[in-house]
Design a protein around this motif. Structure first.
Motif, short mmCIF file in Angstrom:
data_model
loop_
_atom_site.label_atom_id
_atom_site.label_comp_id
_atom_site.label_asym_id
_atom_site.label_seq_id
_atom_site.Cartn_x
_atom_site.Cartn_y
_atom_site.Cartn_z
N SER A 222 0.83 -1.21 0.00
CA SER A 222 0.00 0.00 0.00
C SER A 222 0.86 1.26 0.00
CB SER A 222 -0.97 0.00 1.17
OG SER A 222 -0.29 -0.13 2.39
N ALA A 223 2.03 1.22 0.65
CA ALA A 223 2.95 2.36 0.60
C ALA A 223 3.51 2.51 -0.82
CB ALA A 223 4.08 2.18 1.60
N LEU A 224 3.75 1.39 -1.49
CA LEU A 224 4.24 1.42 -2.86
C LEU A 224 3.22 2.09 -3.78
CD1 LEU A 224 6.42 0.58 -4.85
CD2 LEU A 224 5.33 -1.65 -4.99
N LEU A 225 1.95 1.83 -3.54
CA LEU A 225 0.89 2.47 -4.33
C LEU A 225 0.92 3.99 -4.13
CD1 LEU A 225 -1.58 2.11 -6.17
CD2 LEU A 225 -2.94 1.80 -4.10
N LEU A 226 1.10 4.44 -2.88
CA LEU A 226 1.18 5.87 -2.61
C LEU A 226 2.43 6.48 -3.24
CD1 LEU A 226 0.05 5.92 1.11
CD2 LEU A 226 -1.25 6.71 -0.88
N LEU A 227 3.55 5.76 -3.20
CA LEU A 227 4.77 6.25 -3.84
C LEU A 227 4.58 6.40 -5.35
CD1 LEU A 227 7.44 4.12 -1.94
CD2 LEU A 227 7.24 6.61 -1.91
N ALA A 228 3.89 5.45 -5.97
CA ALA A 228 3.65 5.52 -7.41
C ALA A 228 2.77 6.72 -7.75
CB ALA A 228 3.01 4.22 -7.89
N ALA A 229 1.71 6.93 -6.98
CA ALA A 229 0.82 8.06 -7.24
C ALA A 229 1.55 9.38 -7.03
CB ALA A 229 -0.41 7.98 -6.34
N GLY A 230 2.34 9.46 -5.97
CA GLY A 230 3.10 10.68 -5.70
C GLY A 230 4.14 10.98 -6.76
N SER A 231 4.83 9.95 -7.23
CA SER A 231 5.86 10.19 -8.25
C SER A 231 5.23 10.57 -9.58
CB SER A 231 6.77 8.97 -8.39
OG SER A 231 6.04 7.85 -8.83
N CYS A 232 4.08 9.99 -9.92
CA CYS A 232 3.39 10.37 -11.17
C CYS A 232 2.93 11.81 -11.11
CB CYS A 232 2.20 9.45 -11.43
SG CYS A 232 2.66 7.81 -11.99
N SER A 233 2.36 12.22 -9.96
CA SER A 233 1.90 13.60 -9.80
C SER A 233 3.07 14.57 -9.86
CB SER A 233 1.18 13.76 -8.46
OG SER A 233 0.04 12.95 -8.43
N SER A 234 4.16 14.24 -9.19
CA SER A 234 5.35 15.10 -9.21
C SER A 234 5.90 15.25 -10.62
CB SER A 234 6.44 14.54 -8.30
OG SER A 234 5.99 14.49 -6.98
N TYR A 235 5.95 14.16 -11.36
CA TYR A 235 6.44 14.19 -12.74
C TYR A 235 5.58 15.14 -13.58
CZ TYR A 235 7.92 12.58 -17.34
OH TYR A 235 8.39 12.53 -18.61
N ASP A 236 4.25 15.05 -13.41
CA ASP A 236 3.35 15.93 -14.17
C ASP A 236 3.58 17.39 -13.82
OD1 ASP A 236 2.22 13.75 -15.42
OD2 ASP A 236 0.46 13.67 -14.12
N VAL A 237 3.69 17.72 -12.54
CA VAL A 237 3.90 19.10 -12.11
C VAL A 237 5.22 19.64 -12.67
CG1 VAL A 237 4.35 20.58 -10.10
CG2 VAL A 237 2.46 18.94 -10.05
N ILE A 238 6.28 18.86 -12.57
CA ILE A 238 7.58 19.30 -13.08
C ILE A 238 7.52 19.54 -14.58
CG2 ILE A 238 9.96 18.53 -13.48
CD1 ILE A 238 9.74 17.14 -10.70
N THR A 239 6.88 18.63 -15.31
CA THR A 239 6.75 18.78 -16.77
C THR A 239 5.98 20.05 -17.12
OG1 THR A 239 6.84 16.39 -17.04
CG2 THR A 239 5.97 17.64 -18.88
N ILE A 240 4.88 20.30 -16.42
CA ILE A 240 4.09 21.50 -16.67
C ILE A 240 4.90 22.76 -16.39
CG2 ILE A 240 2.10 22.85 -15.84
CD1 ILE A 240 0.69 20.07 -15.44
N LEU A 241 5.60 22.78 -15.26
CA LEU A 241 6.41 23.96 -14.92
C LEU A 241 7.54 24.19 -15.93
CD1 LEU A 241 6.64 23.59 -11.05
CD2 LEU A 241 5.27 25.25 -12.36
N GLU A 242 8.18 23.13 -16.39
CA GLU A 242 9.23 23.27 -17.39
C GLU A 242 8.67 23.82 -18.70
OE1 GLU A 242 11.01 19.39 -17.57
OE2 GLU A 242 12.50 19.90 -16.05
N ASN A 243 7.49 23.34 -19.11
CA ASN A 243 6.87 23.83 -20.34
C ASN A 243 6.49 25.30 -20.21
OD1 ASN A 243 7.12 21.45 -21.75
ND2 ASN A 243 5.14 20.68 -21.09
N LEU A 244 5.98 25.71 -19.05
CA LEU A 244 5.64 27.12 -18.84
C LEU A 244 6.88 27.99 -18.90
CD1 LEU A 244 2.98 26.88 -15.99
CD2 LEU A 244 2.60 27.56 -18.38
N ARG A 245 7.97 27.52 -18.30
CA ARG A 245 9.21 28.28 -18.32
C ARG A 245 9.72 28.44 -19.74
NH1 ARG A 245 14.23 25.60 -16.01
NH2 ARG A 245 15.04 25.81 -18.08
N LEU A 246 9.66 27.40 -20.53
CA LEU A 246 10.13 27.47 -21.91
C LEU A 246 9.29 28.44 -22.74
CD1 LEU A 246 10.97 23.73 -22.64
CD2 LEU A 246 12.58 25.60 -22.25
#
Length: 73
Positions: free
Chosen positions: A42-66
Motif C-alpha cells: 500500500s505504501a508502494l501504491l502511494l509512492l507511485a501516485a506521488g511520483s506520477c503527480s510530481s512528474y506531471d507538475v515538473i513537466t508543466i512547470l518546465e513547459n511554462l518556463r520554456l
C-alpha cells in the motif's frame, strides 16, 4: 504494452520486476533469518501516485518556463 512481473518468494514476500529489469522487494519474509523486509504494497501504491503527480507538475512547470523565455534574436 509494457509488462511487469511479480515473483512470489514465500509467505508474503515478493519481488517486482519492471520492463527494464529493475527490481524491488515487497512484503516480509517471516521466520527466516535475517528477516527480509521490503516495501509495504500500500505504501508502494502511494509512492507511485506521488511520483506520477510530481512528474506531471515538473513537466508543466518546465513547459511554462520554456514558453516564457524570450527569443534571443
Amino acid at each position: 504494452m509494457k509488462e511487469v512481473n511479480i515473483k512470489w518468494v514465500d509467505s508474503t514476500y515478493m519481488v517486482g520486476i519492471d520492463p527494464n529489469g529493475n527490481s524491488l522487494t515487497m512484503g516480509t519474509r517471516k521466520g527466516v533469518e535475517p528477516q527480509w523486509k521490503g516495501l509495504n504494497p500500500s505504501a508502494l501504491l502511494l509512492l507511485a501516485a506521488g511520483s506520477c503527480s510530481s512528474y506531471d507538475v515538473i513537466t508543466i512547470l518546465e513547459n511554462l518556463r520554456l514558453k516564457n523565455v524570450p527569443d534571443p534574436l
